[in-house]
Design an enzyme around this catalytic site. Sequence first.
Site, PDB file in Angstrom:
ATOM      1  N   TYR A  57       0.846  -1.201   0.000  1.00 23.22           N
ATOM      2  CA  TYR A  57       0.000   0.000   0.000  1.00 23.22           C
ATOM      3  C   TYR A  57       0.884   1.255   0.000  1.00 23.22           C
ATOM      4  O   TYR A  57       1.359   1.706   1.041  1.00 23.22           O
ATOM      5  CB  TYR A  57      -0.923   0.026   1.223  1.00 23.22           C
ATOM      6  CG  TYR A  57      -1.880  -1.138   1.337  1.00 23.22           C
ATOM      7  CD1 TYR A  57      -2.233  -1.903   0.235  1.00 23.22           C
ATOM      8  CD2 TYR A  57      -2.431  -1.482   2.571  1.00 23.22           C
ATOM      9  CE1 TYR A  57      -3.111  -2.974   0.351  1.00 23.22           C
ATOM     10  CE2 TYR A  57      -3.315  -2.551   2.692  1.00 23.22           C
ATOM     11  CZ  TYR A  57      -3.643  -3.290   1.579  1.00 23.22           C
ATOM     12  OH  TYR A  57      -4.509  -4.347   1.705  1.00 23.22           O
ATOM     13  N   ARG A 242     -10.594   2.567  -9.112  1.00 25.02           N
ATOM     14  CA  ARG A 242     -12.004   2.175  -9.155  1.00 25.02           C
ATOM     15  C   ARG A 242     -12.677   2.469 -10.491  1.00 25.02           C
ATOM     16  O   ARG A 242     -13.646   1.792 -10.869  1.00 25.02           O
ATOM     17  CB  ARG A 242     -12.770   2.869  -8.021  1.00 25.02           C
ATOM     18  CG  ARG A 242     -12.344   2.414  -6.639  1.00 25.02           C
ATOM     19  CD  ARG A 242     -13.061   3.185  -5.549  1.00 25.02           C
ATOM     20  NE  ARG A 242     -12.680   4.590  -5.537  1.00 25.02           N
ATOM     21  CZ  ARG A 242     -13.212   5.503  -4.717  1.00 25.02           C
ATOM     22  NH1 ARG A 242     -14.176   5.143  -3.875  1.00 25.02           N
ATOM     23  NH2 ARG A 242     -12.804   6.762  -4.760  1.00 25.02           N
TER      24      ARG A 242
END
Length: 327
Positions: A57, A242
């Site tokens: 991350y 996304r």
Amino acid sequence: MEYRNLGDSEINASVIAFGAWAAGGWMWGSTDRKDAVEAIIASFEHGVTSIDTAPIYGQGTSEEIVGEALKNIPRDQTQILTKFGMRWDLAKGDFAFHSKMNNGDDIEIYKYAGKESVIHECEQSLKRLGTDYIDLYQIHWPDSTTPLDETFEAVVQLIEQGKVRYAGVCNYTSQLMAEAEMTVPLVSNQIPFSMVNRAVEEDAVPYCIKHNKAVLAYSPMERGLLTGKIHPGYEFKEGDHRAKLPHFQPDFINRTNILLERIKPLADDKGVTLGQLVLRWTVDRPGITVALAGARNAKQSVENAKAMDILLTDEEFDFISAVVDAF
């Protein structure tokens, strides 16, 4: 806040855990480190003691942010859950995908969990987190190129050295969990679960219920889709992953928003947000132990924590479940 033990372990985790992927910025259109640190501290002040992160991350950024937050909250009152097995600095193992770092540089991600790599990753995580032990160490994704016993022998070694307390997995099938347990006792499986993504209820969740393993549900709000704030034509920031996902295409967004419209009167009745109602329902589902909720700032993290203030009657829970089943 409510707390539950992870499997047979002594980890008493907050039912809402702080999911630190978005805080690391990678694939989420960058990050504001100050906001992210404040979000973790604010969530702790509202009872969220469990923080889930991973080296991948932000290529270390998320763990560094968690480490910074840990300077302001008691380490012995928190549970740090991190991962291993996704390398961006080593071309070995299963190729996963191409990506970009927060600074825009191109990178290639590999799923790799060879013994020396696992030990190296743990040392790097401990430095970034600024701690001398990790409460739950989880393999991020299966690595088909490394025997399971080699991977988990490394974790056993780390447990014996006191650098790791307990072992967990992510994205594992029941078969892989059973194989891994031949080398190390597992306490949990971190898997995707949401109102609009319930595939894990077929295999992994029943296995975890039967064998007393915790289920850590990631993306319980389907990466923000279940907040009700996403609509067809929504503009994502550059670098936000996304935009290309199937769940964020117009037809799926429309279907999801119909589901949300049906449960919104209940949220309004209770004076809570849709996201809070979604989180409460999620942790009440059979087999779900913890929900990982991401936040980019203190306002979002506090809102997530307060989802546990909601009490659902059996009738209300069944009503939501019926709407979800219809979806």
